[in-house]
Design a protein around this motif. Structure first.
Motif, PDB file in Angstrom:
ATOM      1  N   LEU A  16      38.955  39.413  39.189  1.00 60.96           N
ATOM      2  CA  LEU A  16      38.196  38.968  38.027  1.00 60.96           C
ATOM      3  C   LEU A  16      37.966  37.459  38.046  1.00 60.96           C
ATOM      4  CD1 LEU A  16      40.073  40.975  35.255  1.00 60.96           C
ATOM      5  CD2 LEU A  16      37.916  41.579  36.362  1.00 60.96           C
ATOM      6  N   GLU A  17      37.002  37.007  37.247  1.00 64.54           N
ATOM      7  CA  GLU A  17      36.766  35.579  37.043  1.00 64.54           C
ATOM      8  C   GLU A  17      37.931  34.997  36.247  1.00 64.54           C
ATOM      9  OE1 GLU A  17      34.106  33.771  38.107  1.00 64.54           O
ATOM     10  OE2 GLU A  17      33.341  35.528  39.147  1.00 64.54           O
ATOM     11  N   CYS A  19      38.075  33.270  33.463  1.00 67.47           N
ATOM     12  CA  CYS A  19      38.064  33.504  32.014  1.00 67.47           C
ATOM     13  C   CYS A  19      38.477  34.938  31.688  1.00 67.47           C
ATOM     14  CB  CYS A  19      36.696  33.180  31.421  1.00 67.47           C
ATOM     15  SG  CYS A  19      35.346  34.173  32.064  1.00 67.47           S
ATOM     16  N   ASP A  20      38.143  35.885  32.553  1.00 69.45           N
ATOM     17  CA  ASP A  20      38.524  37.278  32.322  1.00 69.45           C
ATOM     18  C   ASP A  20      40.014  37.506  32.593  1.00 69.45           C
ATOM     19  OD1 ASP A  20      35.906  37.977  31.609  1.00 69.45           O
ATOM     20  OD2 ASP A  20      35.363  38.274  33.707  1.00 69.45           O
ATOM     21  N   ILE A  21      40.551  36.809  33.585  1.00 70.28           N
ATOM     22  CA  ILE A  21      41.994  36.902  33.836  1.00 70.28           C
ATOM     23  C   ILE A  21      42.755  36.322  32.646  1.00 70.28           C
ATOM     24  CG2 ILE A  21      43.902  36.129  35.287  1.00 70.28           C
ATOM     25  CD1 ILE A  21      41.997  36.181  37.658  1.00 70.28           C
ATOM     26  N   ALA A  22      42.270  35.191  32.128  1.00 70.46           N
ATOM     27  CA  ALA A  22      42.912  34.581  30.960  1.00 70.46           C
ATOM     28  C   ALA A  22      42.857  35.531  29.766  1.00 70.46           C
ATOM     29  CB  ALA A  22      42.242  33.254  30.623  1.00 70.46           C
ATOM     30  N   ALA A  23      41.734  36.196  29.563  1.00 69.10           N
ATOM     31  CA  ALA A  23      41.606  37.151  28.453  1.00 69.10           C
ATOM     32  C   ALA A  23      42.495  38.366  28.663  1.00 69.10           C
ATOM     33  CB  ALA A  23      40.150  37.585  28.299  1.00 69.10           C
ATOM     34  N   SER A  24      42.661  38.785  29.913  1.00 70.56           N
ATOM     35  CA  SER A  24      43.487  39.964  30.188  1.00 70.56           C
ATOM     36  C   SER A  24      44.964  39.713  29.865  1.00 70.56           C
ATOM     37  CB  SER A  24      43.332  40.402  31.646  1.00 70.56           C
ATOM     38  OG  SER A  24      43.961  39.487  32.515  1.00 70.56           O
ATOM     39  N   ARG A  25      45.388  38.451  29.853  1.00 71.03           N
ATOM     40  CA  ARG A  25      46.770  38.121  29.489  1.00 71.03           C
ATOM     41  C   ARG A  25      47.074  38.506  28.043  1.00 71.03           C
ATOM     42  NH1 ARG A  25      48.340  33.188  29.127  1.00 71.03           N
ATOM     43  NH2 ARG A  25      50.455  33.527  29.857  1.00 71.03           N
ATOM     44  N   CYS A  26      46.031  38.633  27.225  1.00 70.87           N
ATOM     45  CA  CYS A  26      46.208  38.964  25.802  1.00 70.87           C
ATOM     46  C   CYS A  26      46.236  40.467  25.548  1.00 70.87           C
ATOM     47  CB  CYS A  26      45.081  38.337  24.984  1.00 70.87           C
ATOM     48  SG  CYS A  26      45.020  36.545  25.115  1.00 70.87           S
ATOM     49  N   VAL A  27      45.974  41.283  26.550  1.00 72.00           N
ATOM     50  CA  VAL A  27      45.888  42.731  26.360  1.00 72.00           C
ATOM     51  C   VAL A  27      47.264  43.353  26.155  1.00 72.00           C
ATOM     52  CG1 VAL A  27      45.188  44.906  27.435  1.00 72.00           C
ATOM     53  CG2 VAL A  27      43.728  42.887  27.649  1.00 72.00           C
ATOM     54  N   ARG A  28      48.170  43.088  27.066  1.00 75.07           N
ATOM     55  CA  ARG A  28      49.520  43.662  27.002  1.00 75.07           C
ATOM     56  C   ARG A  28      50.521  42.658  27.552  1.00 75.07           C
ATOM     57  NH1 ARG A  28      49.836  49.558  26.857  1.00 75.07           N
ATOM     58  NH2 ARG A  28      51.975  49.133  27.407  1.00 75.07           N
TER      59      ARG A  28
END
Length: 75
Positions: A16-17, A19-28
């Motif tokens: 992932l890009e 910004c998407d990796i950073a956002a994925s940290r907030c998922v679980r």
């Protein structure tokens, strides 16, 4: 639904890009742990080398720069 192994999750998130990796940290919490433990975000955010330094002294007339000459590629 079964959980992905940490290796599979790291491989998927690593594609992932930033910004998407950073956002994925907030998922679980588990996803955050994988991203942080594998350092997936760090290389995308921080440069691996410094190309030069810009210094601006208040009491000097002009700012100064210091940089290494670019390397020439071998033919």
């Amino acid at each position: 639904m079964g959980a992905l192994s940490d290796d599979a999750l790291a491989d998927t998130l690593g594609r992932l890009e930033a910004c998407d990796i950073a956002a994925s940290r907030c998922v679980r919490k588990a996803w955050r742990a994988v991203v942080d433990a594998r350092g997936l975000l760090l290389p995308l955010v921080l440069p691996h080398s410094v190309h030069g330094i810009f210094v601006n002294y208040i009491d000097h007339e002009r700012p100064r720069t210091a940089s290494r000459a670019p390397r020439r590629k071998s033919p």
